[in-house]
Scaffold this motif. Structure first.
Motif, PDB file in Angstrom:
ATOM      1  N   VAL A  92      45.899   9.558  10.080  1.00 41.88           N
ATOM      2  CA  VAL A  92      46.053   8.127  10.373  1.00 41.88           C
ATOM      3  C   VAL A  92      46.646   7.473   9.139  1.00 41.88           C
ATOM      4  O   VAL A  92      46.089   7.576   8.044  1.00 41.88           O
TER       5      VAL A  92
ATOM      6  N   HIS B 281      38.266 -12.230   9.344  1.00 42.71           N
ATOM      7  CA  HIS B 281      38.775 -12.314  10.713  1.00 42.71           C
ATOM      8  C   HIS B 281      38.939 -13.746  11.152  1.00 42.71           C
ATOM      9  O   HIS B 281      39.487 -14.013  12.206  1.00 42.71           O
TER      10      HIS B 281
ATOM     11  N   PRO C 221      44.938  -7.769  12.629  1.00 41.60           N
ATOM     12  CA  PRO C 221      44.155  -7.267  13.755  1.00 41.60           C
ATOM     13  C   PRO C 221      43.212  -6.155  13.299  1.00 41.60           C
ATOM     14  O   PRO C 221      43.434  -5.546  12.250  1.00 41.60           O
ATOM     15  N   SER C 222      42.233  -5.889  14.118  1.00 43.64           N
ATOM     16  CA  SER C 222      41.296  -4.809  13.812  1.00 43.64           C
ATOM     17  C   SER C 222      42.050  -3.499  13.708  1.00 43.64           C
ATOM     18  O   SER C 222      42.920  -3.206  14.518  1.00 43.64           O
ATOM     19  N   GLY C 223      41.740  -2.731  12.685  1.00 49.24           N
ATOM     20  CA  GLY C 223      42.395  -1.441  12.500  1.00 49.24           C
ATOM     21  C   GLY C 223      43.727  -1.547  11.805  1.00 49.24           C
ATOM     22  O   GLY C 223      44.428  -0.548  11.645  1.00 49.24           O
ATOM     23  N   SER C 224      44.092  -2.749  11.324  1.00 52.38           N
ATOM     24  CA  SER C 224      45.399  -2.906  10.694  1.00 52.38           C
ATOM     25  C   SER C 224      45.399  -2.410   9.247  1.00 52.38           C
ATOM     26  O   SER C 224      46.451  -2.359   8.626  1.00 52.38           O
ATOM     27  N   GLY C 225      44.216  -2.099   8.697  1.00 56.53           N
ATOM     28  CA  GLY C 225      44.191  -1.555   7.333  1.00 56.53           C
ATOM     29  C   GLY C 225      43.653  -2.507   6.296  1.00 56.53           C
ATOM     30  O   GLY C 225      43.813  -2.276   5.092  1.00 56.53           O
ATOM     31  N   LYS C 226      42.995  -3.583   6.711  1.00 61.74           N
ATOM     32  CA  LYS C 226      42.495  -4.582   5.756  1.00 61.74           C
ATOM     33  C   LYS C 226      41.476  -3.974   4.794  1.00 61.74           C
ATOM     34  O   LYS C 226      41.579  -4.137   3.576  1.00 61.74           O
ATOM     35  N   SER C 227      40.477  -3.310   5.371  1.00 61.26           N
ATOM     36  CA  SER C 227      39.433  -2.721   4.520  1.00 61.26           C
ATOM     37  C   SER C 227      40.034  -1.681   3.597  1.00 61.26           C
ATOM     38  O   SER C 227      39.709  -1.608   2.414  1.00 61.26           O
ATOM     39  N   THR C 228      40.932  -0.879   4.158  1.00 66.90           N
ATOM     40  CA  THR C 228      41.572   0.154   3.350  1.00 66.90           C
ATOM     41  C   THR C 228      42.330  -0.474   2.180  1.00 66.90           C
ATOM     42  O   THR C 228      42.260  -0.003   1.042  1.00 66.90           O
TER      43      THR C 228
ATOM     44  N   TYR D  38      44.575   8.844   6.130  1.00 67.22           N
ATOM     45  CA  TYR D  38      43.297   9.524   6.364  1.00 67.22           C
ATOM     46  C   TYR D  38      43.546  10.768   7.207  1.00 67.22           C
ATOM     47  O   TYR D  38      44.327  10.730   8.152  1.00 67.22           O
TER      48      TYR D  38
ATOM     49  N   GLU E  38      34.909  -9.358   4.539  1.00 71.04           N
ATOM     50  CA  GLU E  38      34.232 -10.196   5.525  1.00 71.04           C
ATOM     51  C   GLU E  38      32.882 -10.690   5.006  1.00 71.04           C
ATOM     52  O   GLU E  38      31.852 -10.466   5.648  1.00 71.04           O
TER      53      GLU E  38
ATOM     54  N   ALA F 229      46.848   4.489   7.321  1.00 76.49           N
ATOM     55  CA  ALA F 229      46.174   3.191   7.281  1.00 76.49           C
ATOM     56  C   ALA F 229      46.984   2.185   6.472  1.00 76.49           C
ATOM     57  O   ALA F 229      46.994   0.994   6.780  1.00 76.49           O
TER      58      ALA F 229
END
Ligand SMILES: Nc1ncnc2c1ncn2[C@@H]1O[C@H](COP(=O)(O)OP(=O)(O)OP(=O)(O)O)[C@@H](O)[C@H]1O
Ligand SMILES: [Mg+2]
Lengths: 820, 249
Positions: free
Chosen positions: B27, B207, B48-55, B20, B174, B29
């Motif tokens: 970043v 999560h 963890p949060s921000g690890s790129g799951k959504s991406t 990104y 999620e 991702a």
């Protein structure tokens, strides 16, 4: 897709109310303006005086000229243009014999027309004198008495006089006493007729000339064929044949001028209304699009293509438009009728010209509105294509989208357009040209504001954050921060407010700019101490001149003339001791109106390429060409008109050859002047003259205001609309703020501060737009870059905008807070 | 001798990266992610949060273009497809369940469920729609608006919509994140049942170690890389691994 559009529409009604109201108002305004336009284009003036005569021969009421354009390839294109005359055209009396000789003509009835008013008679319209031989044209028949002999008159049924009465009649010749020899059975609407003996009428009218010849066909003659035969007999003469409703246009010369005015005014207001509507609707659609960001992202994620989204939004807009447009068009008919009656009261719409109410204006207005809705939706849907489907998955809602390059480019283009229009406007020196361009300029600048608004809001919020945080603590801090993050929402609020302030100031201060400049000219250029106003015959002017202490009494009469193809306001002034009463600000030559001498404004001199000593031809209001010599060039054209002509020249070519004012210099007092002027005339000192002028000017401004007031009301509705929409949508955000411990007061303070920032920004930008536009207008029209800003009115405009904004934010805000 | 050509996996990512932004603000991702999601499997993605799951999910589902690498849905290569082509593919071949805001408020349950058909200009299969609604337990609520349903019921409508086109893969970001434990269990059981009974492929970002334990395989993401694939996960094992990744220290 249509079903889906209908569904989303129904469940999100509040989001579309704004667009609905805007489109409704637009349709109504365009319909009303369309009715004016239609009346101007197709309105008929039924004949009154000539109603009883099928064929009338009269002068040509138009001037014609041919323009030839070389199209480059050797071919020359010729175009004939015609413009209506402003006064009645006369024809030589010997045409009557020519017409009478045409086979099929049983008789001809000649007519002369001149001003003749019975003093003290009822009736508020105009009053015209004729010879009794023309009574059958209407036809007028005697109810009682006999036809007039010398020293006698016949009056119409509305005059209230009886046979045998003695009446005093005012004509260009002065006031004369006549015995009433008879009363007619009928009377006309809005005009009175006074019939004299044929000899007396000939004496009071122009020698050897007629205003009309009525043709009485022999029994069994076809009128159409006879009209053609008469036309053929008249070729090469100034006579023209009028039949049907054309006879009405001949009778009511001013109806044609009124028509032109209705067309230009209807077009300008209707066009502005449509532009403003598109602007407002784009704004409300864009706002509702922002509010539906997540829904749009969701639809994109589960398989709606950008094209489908665009068409969904387009259809929603069409549905809103399809409901709003017919309702608005219907309401517009009522609005049009109301406008018509106001215009009639103010004299813009003559009695004789009937308002045309046809299905066309509402249909065209509804279609135009529908188109505007569609265009607005298409424009605001542009942003939708940029909604990333992944935004549906993110929890934080929509982040502030970046301001697109295309938007910035379009904004810069609008700025460039605005600058070009300002430059053009500052070069326009006639009102018909400058008027519409003025409003267009203001609108283009508002378009620029709406496009670049987000950038502006962000920049201002950035600058304001520290200030507001210190001044207003948490509430101010939040307001500044949201303004920055929600720059688009801020911009969507600033645009209608800026439109409101900018357009209102422009509309209200155009007349004051002109009026101030004209008043300055007159103040500087009027040397007379008294003005006698009314219809003043020459004999009365002589009587005033004879009053002891009077050094000069200048008769004045205004008319409209053409030099070449350009139309000018002209004033006839009597030449004797002229420089004691009038100082038009001579810049070249020496000011004299003796013989064929005329003075011309520097503006007209520039346009026509004339200088002192040049001979030039003036087409008088009645179409007659007069050759004059330039004696002086002067600068105060706003106060005195563009041409100053010898009084006898003007008096010989107008319908009412009576002075409208006499300017008096010297030491005589008002009482002596009043005695000399006689009853029916007003004697005004300097201050009273200025007041009378102001009253006339404000009547003129009222016409503008009534029409343009609609646009102001529209802008106000749009502003309230958008603000209420923007606040109501924030229920969730406000609830969250309350949850995390913001007090009610802090939330309301935040809302108020945001509104205040928006109002201040809008006021600054709107004022800037109005100032720039008016300055350009003033430098073109008056030659001095001095806009006529009235501080009191200005304060009302900004205060009104602020009050509207406050109501439209704080009320929905309170409602949203209570609902939790 | 007969050679069997192995059926391709439902989703295959090869060296997928996603960056990104540009320059100093860039970043990364996803850094070169390669993974196969087998057909008929239930995969959980954790990290963890921000690890790129959504991406990861966006790239795998055709919601976003990867910066480089290849994403195949069955036999179809998604890299390089136009936005419109991707959209049409999402309509019928992929199903989505988001954490919230899954439904169009203006439409009823049935209308929301059949929306993908409507967008594709096809007639909805009435029987199958009714069957899907029955399976998610909402046959009685077909005519209701989303605002008249509980959060759990809304998520079940979203599951029904994801299943109705018989997609190759159902993606969830999620999907139980906004629900209480009891309701979350219902949704997880529902997803598990679609895998077991209908052979549906499901990929779910979560999560919650308990939610992950419903899956056949758990992929662990850290800093944009898959660091481990755990089969037969239990809540305890997943929680321990997560602690190890520094998610809950
Ligand atoms: N649109 C975007 N623009 C810039 N950076 C982004 C964007 N979306 C995600 N990122 C960054 O990419 C990285 C991965 O984000 P991603 O949303 O995939 O994380 P995640 O694992 O889903 O986190 P969470 O568990 O908090 O949802 C993060 O550092 C995030 O800041
Ligand atoms: Mg995430």
């Amino acid at each position: 897709m249509l079903g889906l559009a209908l569904r989303t529409l129904r469940s999100r009604l509040s989001g579309f109310v704004g667009a609905f109201v805007a489109l409704l108002c637009a349709a109504a305004m365009v319909t009303a303006c369309g009715i004016l336009l239609d009346t101007g284009l197709r309105g008929t003036v039924p004949p009154q005086r000539y109603a009883g005569t099928p064929i009338i021969v009269a002068g040509d009421q138009e001037v014609h000229w041919t323009t030839s354009k070389d199209k480059g390839d050797g071919e020359v294109k010729e175009k004939t243009k015609s413009k209506p005359l402003t006064e009645r055209a006369w024809i030589p009396a010997d045409l009557a014999a020519k017409v009478a000789a045409v086979p099929g003509v049983a008789a001809v009835r000649t007519e002369v027309t001149f001003p003749a008013t019975v003093i003290g008679a009822p009736g508020d319209g105009e009053s015209w004198g004729h010879g009794f031989e023309s009574a059958p044209l209407t036809p007028y028949a005697l109810a009682t008495g006999a036809e007039p002999k010398t020293g006698e008159v016949v009056l119409d049924a509305h005059s209230g006089a009886k046979t045998g009465d003695t009446v005093r009649v005012l004509t260009a010749d002065g006031v004369g006493e006549y015995k009433v020899s008879g009363i007619t059975a009928t009377a006309l609407d809005g005009q009175s007729s006074v019939f004299f003996s044929t000899d007396e009428a000939a004496r009071l009218a122009r020698a050897g000339q007629l205003t009309a010849i009525g043709v009485v066909p022999a029994p069994g003659t076809d009128t159409g064929a006879l009209a053609d035969a008469v036309r053929a007999a008249l070729t090469g003469t100034p006579g023209k044949v009028y039949t049907g409703d054309d006879r009405g246009r001949l009778e009511f010369v001013d109806a044609d001028a009124a028509r032109v005015k209705l067309i230009s005014m209807g077009g300008a207001i209707g066009g502005s209304a449509l532009l403003v509507a598109i602007l407002v609707v784009v704004g409300t659609f864009a706002l509702s699009m922002q509010q539906r960001h997540r829904e749009i992202a969701l639809l994109r994620a589960i398989g709606a293509t950008p094209r489908q989204m665009r068409s969904l939004i387009g259809r929603e807009a069409l549905l809103v438009g399809a409901t709003a447009a017919p309702l608005g068009a219907l309401a517009g008919i009522g609005l049009g009728v109301w406008l018509g009656s106001r215009f009639r009261d103010l004299g813009v719409l003559p009695e004789a010209l009937d308002l045309v109410i046809s299905p066309f204006p509402p249909i065209v207005a509804a279609l135009a509105t529908l188109l505007a809705a569609f265009v607005a939706a298409r424009v605001s849907a542009r942003g939708v294509i940029r909604v990333r489907p992944t935004e549906a998955l993110s929890e934080s809602g929509s982040a502030a989208p970046r301001v697109g390059v295309a938007r910035i480019l379009a904004g810069l283009l609008a700025v460039a357009g605005g600058v070009v229009l300002l430059i053009v406007l500052s070069g326009l020196r006639t009102e018909p040209a400058a008027g519409p361009v003025t409003f267009l300029t203001a609108i283009v600048w508002v378009v620029a504001l709406s496009l670049l608004g987000p950038l502006l809001a962000r920049a201002v919020a950035f600058l304001l954050t520290p200030v507001l945080s210190v001044l207003l603590r948490a509430g101010g801090y939040l307001a500044a921060k949201t303004a920055r993050a929600q720059a688009r929402r801020m911009a969507s609020v600033i645009t209608p407010l800026g439109l409101l302030v900018g357009m209102t100031a422009t509309i209200l201060f155009v007349p004051t700019t002109m009026g101030d400049a004209a008043a300055d000219d007159l103040r500087a250029g009027t040397l007379a101490s008294y003005t006698v106003a009314g219809h003043v015959p020459s004999s009365t002017a002589e009587a005033i001149r004879a009053v002891p202490g009077v050094t000069a009494a200048t008769e004045s009469l205004t008319t409209t003339v053409r030099v070449g193809q350009d139309k000018y306001r002209a004033q006839g002034l009597s030449a004797q001791n002229l420089t004691l009463t009038v100082d038009p600000g001579v810049v070249d030559g020496s000011f004299s109106l003796d013989g064929d001498h005329a003075a011309i404004s520097s503006l007209a001199a520039d346009q026509r390429g004339l200088s002192v000593g040049d001979k030039f031809t003036v087409t008088m209001g009645d179409g007659v060409h007069v050759e004059l010599t330039v004696s002086a060039i002067y600068s105060r054209h706003l106060g005195f008109g563009d041409l100053l002509l010898p009084y006898p020249v003007v008096a010989a070519h107008v319908d009412t050859p009576l002075a409208s004012t006499v300017l008096v210099s010297g030491t005589a007092d008002a009482a002596a002047l009043r005695a000399a002027a006689g009853p029916g005339l007003a004697v005004l000192n300097g201050a009273e003259t200025a007041d009378a002028r102001d009253a006339a000017a404000s009547a003129n401004a009222e016409v503008q205001l009534i029409a343009m007031g609609l646009i102001i009301a529209f802008a106000a509705i749009a502003a309230v609309n958008t603000l209420a929409m923007a606040t109501a949508d924030r229920a969730r955000e406000l609830a969250l703020l309350r949850l995390i411990g913001t007090t009610r007061r802090q939330v309301l303070l935040m809302l108020r501060t945001e509104t205040a920032v928006a109002v201040v920004l809008a006021a600054i930008v709107g004022t800037g737009i109005a100032l720039a536009t008016l300055t350009a207008f003033a430098s073109g029209m008056t030659g001095a870059a001095r806009p006529g800003f009235e501080l009191g009115t200005y304060a009302v405009i900004v205060g009104g905008a602020a009050a509207l904004a406050w109501i439209a934010t704080v009320l929905p805000g309170r409602v949203a807070l209570r609902r939790q | 001798m007969s050679t069997t050509v192995a059926a391709p996996p439902a989703v295959r990512l090869e060296s997928v990266t996603k960056t990104y932004g540009k320059g100093a603000n860039a970043v990364r991702a996803l850094r070169s992610v390669s993974v196969d999601i087998p057909r008929g499997s239930f995969t959980a993605v954790m990290g963890p949060s921000g690890s790129g799951k959504s991406t990861f999910l966006h790239c795998a589902a055709g919601l976003d273009h990867p910066t480089s690498g290849s994403v195949r849905l069955g036999d179809t290569e998604l890299a390089g497809m136009s936005e419109t082509a991707l959209t049409k593919l999402r309509r019928t071949r992929v199903g989505f369940v988001f954490q919230s805001f899954n439904l169009v408020p203006a439409l009823t349950v049935t209308e929301n469920v059949t929306l993908p058909f409507r967008l594709a200009g096809q007639k909805a299969d009435k029987e199958w729609t009714a069957e899907v609604l029955r399976r998610v337990g909402l046959e009685q609520r077909a005519g209701h608006r989303p605002s008249e349903l509980s959060g759990g019921q809304q998520q079940r409508v979203a599951v029904a919509r994801a299943l109705v086109t018989r997609p190759e893969v159902v993606f969830g970001d999620e999907p139980t994140g906004a629900l209480d434990t009891v309701t979350a269990k219902e949704i997880l059981n529902l997803l598990r049942a679609t895998v077991d009974a209908m052979g549906q492929t499901v990929v779910m970002v979560t999560h919650d170690p308990v939610a992950a334990s419903y899956a056949d395989t758990v992929l662990f993401l850290a800093d944009g890389d898959i660091v481990e694939a755990m089969s037969s996960p239990t809540a305890d094992k997943v929680a321990e691994r997560m602690t190890h990744l520094g998610a809950w220290s």
